[in-house]
Design a protein around this motif. Sequence first.
Motif, PDB file in Angstrom:
ATOM      1  N   LEU A 139      -6.421   0.363  12.068  1.00  0.00           N
ATOM      2  CA  LEU A 139      -5.474  -0.455  11.323  1.00  0.00           C
ATOM      3  C   LEU A 139      -4.423   0.432  10.669  1.00  0.00           C
ATOM      4  O   LEU A 139      -4.723   1.520  10.172  1.00  0.00           O
ATOM      5  CB  LEU A 139      -6.203  -1.286  10.268  1.00  0.00           C
ATOM      6  N   LYS A 140      -3.187  -0.046  10.643  1.00  0.00           N
ATOM      7  CA  LYS A 140      -2.083   0.679  10.037  1.00  0.00           C
ATOM      8  C   LYS A 140      -1.534  -0.124   8.858  1.00  0.00           C
ATOM      9  O   LYS A 140      -1.383  -1.344   8.938  1.00  0.00           O
ATOM     10  CB  LYS A 140      -0.959   0.912  11.064  1.00  0.00           C
ATOM     11  N   LEU A 141      -1.243   0.589   7.784  1.00  0.00           N
ATOM     12  CA  LEU A 141      -0.708  -0.077   6.592  1.00  0.00           C
ATOM     13  C   LEU A 141       0.777  -0.356   6.780  1.00  0.00           C
ATOM     14  O   LEU A 141       1.561   0.551   7.057  1.00  0.00           O
ATOM     15  CB  LEU A 141      -0.919   0.801   5.359  1.00  0.00           C
ATOM     16  N   GLU A 142       1.143  -1.614   6.633  1.00  0.00           N
ATOM     17  CA  GLU A 142       2.564  -1.987   6.684  1.00  0.00           C
ATOM     18  C   GLU A 142       3.160  -2.032   5.283  1.00  0.00           C
ATOM     19  O   GLU A 142       4.289  -1.586   5.059  1.00  0.00           O
ATOM     20  CB  GLU A 142       2.748  -3.354   7.354  1.00  0.00           C
ATOM     21  N   SER A 143       2.410  -2.580   4.332  1.00  0.00           N
ATOM     22  CA  SER A 143       2.921  -2.651   2.965  1.00  0.00           C
ATOM     23  C   SER A 143       1.766  -2.787   1.984  1.00  0.00           C
ATOM     24  O   SER A 143       0.674  -3.223   2.353  1.00  0.00           O
ATOM     25  CB  SER A 143       3.877  -3.844   2.800  1.00  0.00           C
ATOM     26  N   ALA A 144       2.047  -2.412   0.730  1.00  0.00           N
ATOM     27  CA  ALA A 144       1.082  -2.574  -0.354  1.00  0.00           C
ATOM     28  C   ALA A 144       1.825  -3.105  -1.565  1.00  0.00           C
ATOM     29  O   ALA A 144       2.870  -2.556  -1.952  1.00  0.00           O
ATOM     30  CB  ALA A 144       0.396  -1.257  -0.679  1.00  0.00           C
ATOM     31  N   ASP A 145       1.322  -4.157  -2.161  1.00  0.00           N
ATOM     32  CA  ASP A 145       1.992  -4.797  -3.290  1.00  0.00           C
ATOM     33  C   ASP A 145       0.983  -5.094  -4.395  1.00  0.00           C
ATOM     34  O   ASP A 145      -0.235  -5.072  -4.181  1.00  0.00           O
ATOM     35  CB  ASP A 145       2.675  -6.098  -2.839  1.00  0.00           C
ATOM     36  N   PHE A 146       1.520  -5.400  -5.591  1.00  0.00           N
ATOM     37  CA  PHE A 146       0.695  -5.718  -6.745  1.00  0.00           C
ATOM     38  C   PHE A 146       1.153  -7.032  -7.363  1.00  0.00           C
ATOM     39  O   PHE A 146       2.345  -7.347  -7.369  1.00  0.00           O
ATOM     40  CB  PHE A 146       0.783  -4.606  -7.794  1.00  0.00           C
ATOM     41  N   THR A 147       0.196  -7.775  -7.862  1.00  0.00           N
ATOM     42  CA  THR A 147       0.508  -8.976  -8.638  1.00  0.00           C
ATOM     43  C   THR A 147      -0.302  -8.938  -9.932  1.00  0.00           C
ATOM     44  O   THR A 147      -1.404  -8.387  -9.957  1.00  0.00           O
ATOM     45  CB  THR A 147       0.147 -10.264  -7.875  1.00  0.00           C
ATOM     46  N   GLY A 148       0.279  -9.504 -10.992  1.00  0.00           N
ATOM     47  CA  GLY A 148      -0.444  -9.602 -12.257  1.00  0.00           C
ATOM     48  C   GLY A 148      -0.343  -8.382 -13.148  1.00  0.00           C
ATOM     49  O   GLY A 148      -0.874  -8.385 -14.267  1.00  0.00           O
ATOM     50  N   ASN A 149       0.333  -7.326 -12.720  1.00  0.00           N
ATOM     51  CA  ASN A 149       0.455  -6.114 -13.546  1.00  0.00           C
ATOM     52  C   ASN A 149       1.579  -6.302 -14.565  1.00  0.00           C
ATOM     53  O   ASN A 149       2.743  -6.508 -14.211  1.00  0.00           O
ATOM     54  CB  ASN A 149       0.724  -4.894 -12.681  1.00  0.00           C
ATOM     55  N   LEU A 150       1.211  -6.247 -15.844  1.00  0.00           N
ATOM     56  CA  LEU A 150       2.169  -6.448 -16.929  1.00  0.00           C
ATOM     57  C   LEU A 150       2.369  -5.184 -17.766  1.00  0.00           C
ATOM     58  O   LEU A 150       3.465  -4.940 -18.270  1.00  0.00           O
ATOM     59  CB  LEU A 150       1.710  -7.590 -17.839  1.00  0.00           C
ATOM     60  N   HIS A 151       1.322  -4.401 -17.921  1.00  0.00           N
ATOM     61  CA  HIS A 151       1.377  -3.246 -18.806  1.00  0.00           C
ATOM     62  C   HIS A 151       1.671  -1.948 -18.066  1.00  0.00           C
ATOM     63  O   HIS A 151       1.949  -0.934 -18.690  1.00  0.00           O
ATOM     64  CB  HIS A 151       0.076  -3.116 -19.600  1.00  0.00           C
ATOM     65  N   ILE A 152       1.575  -1.952 -16.763  1.00  0.00           N
ATOM     66  CA  ILE A 152       1.896  -0.770 -15.964  1.00  0.00           C
ATOM     67  C   ILE A 152       2.839  -1.209 -14.844  1.00  0.00           C
ATOM     68  O   ILE A 152       2.587  -2.210 -14.154  1.00  0.00           O
ATOM     69  CB  ILE A 152       0.634  -0.118 -15.367  1.00  0.00           C
ATOM     70  N   SER A 153       3.911  -0.467 -14.650  1.00  0.00           N
ATOM     71  CA  SER A 153       4.918  -0.856 -13.670  1.00  0.00           C
ATOM     72  C   SER A 153       4.401  -0.757 -12.245  1.00  0.00           C
ATOM     73  O   SER A 153       3.479   0.027 -11.948  1.00  0.00           O
ATOM     74  CB  SER A 153       6.172   0.016 -13.821  1.00  0.00           C
ATOM     75  N   GLY A 154       5.018  -1.552 -11.374  1.00  0.00           N
ATOM     76  CA  GLY A 154       4.655  -1.495  -9.966  1.00  0.00           C
ATOM     77  C   GLY A 154       4.913  -0.123  -9.371  1.00  0.00           C
ATOM     78  O   GLY A 154       4.161   0.363  -8.525  1.00  0.00           O
ATOM     79  N   ALA A 155       5.985   0.553  -9.826  1.00  0.00           N
ATOM     80  CA  ALA A 155       6.312   1.880  -9.310  1.00  0.00           C
ATOM     81  C   ALA A 155       5.206   2.878  -9.634  1.00  0.00           C
ATOM     82  O   ALA A 155       4.826   3.711  -8.797  1.00  0.00           O
ATOM     83  CB  ALA A 155       7.643   2.349  -9.902  1.00  0.00           C
ATOM     84  N   ALA A 156       4.668   2.789 -10.853  1.00  0.00           N
ATOM     85  CA  ALA A 156       3.594   3.706 -11.246  1.00  0.00           C
ATOM     86  C   ALA A 156       2.325   3.434 -10.441  1.00  0.00           C
ATOM     87  O   ALA A 156       1.601   4.357 -10.053  1.00  0.00           O
ATOM     88  CB  ALA A 156       3.324   3.577 -12.742  1.00  0.00           C
ATOM     89  N   LEU A 157       2.061   2.160 -10.191  1.00  0.00           N
ATOM     90  CA  LEU A 157       0.868   1.803  -9.418  1.00  0.00           C
ATOM     91  C   LEU A 157       1.000   2.276  -7.971  1.00  0.00           C
ATOM     92  O   LEU A 157       0.042   2.789  -7.381  1.00  0.00           O
ATOM     93  CB  LEU A 157       0.646   0.292  -9.482  1.00  0.00           C
TER      94      LEU A 157
END
Length: 219
Positions: A139-157
Amino acid sequence: MRNAVPCAVIGFALLGAAVPAWAQTPTSVPPSDAPSQTPQGKEATALPPVNTPLVLKQLTIEGNQRIPSNRLMAAVPFHVGDTISQSRITEGLQDVMKVYQQENVGGKFHQNLKINGKDVIVEWTVEETGAAAEPARPLKLESADFTGNLHISGAALHKALHIQPGQTVTPAEVLSDEKAVQALYVKKNIGVTIVPEVRYPHHDDRVAITYHVTEKAPD
């Protein structure tokens, strides 16, 4: 006096989608004393019992096309010159059958023993009935996303993730990334629950992962 003991062993066939070796139901194989003693000719009237010690003078295997002979022979727990019984010989053929199971190749197996006094010549023949299954594509990763993160930015995650788009995905690596995200929350003393969701948007080997984050802010 030379006696021939022909024995046809029931084989197996693999149909449909490939099944991992660890998930296969073991093929039904004959018990260790299965070879029926069938004398050929008038003089061959008294074959030795199946547990009588015999010296293996020759061992051959024919008909195998998809699995090399050296690999099949490596699975057999005895060699030319060893003292074995007919029961042990049949067990050796069962070991050969297990190799075919592991490779997802179907086959029918036949055994012929030529007994001359205390010596025996073993002939195994394989009728292969199915091609080896193609290995599963990684399997190859196409994308990774986050939902529900309020106290830490998506960029940091995203920066904490080890798997990047285009790289191979395994369950162990997904768990490792989940722990890496959790570690960021631990540093900020924020409780968190992370639930990864894996989707196949193109119905092929490309996956999209969404990490559903539920934060619990410190009091």
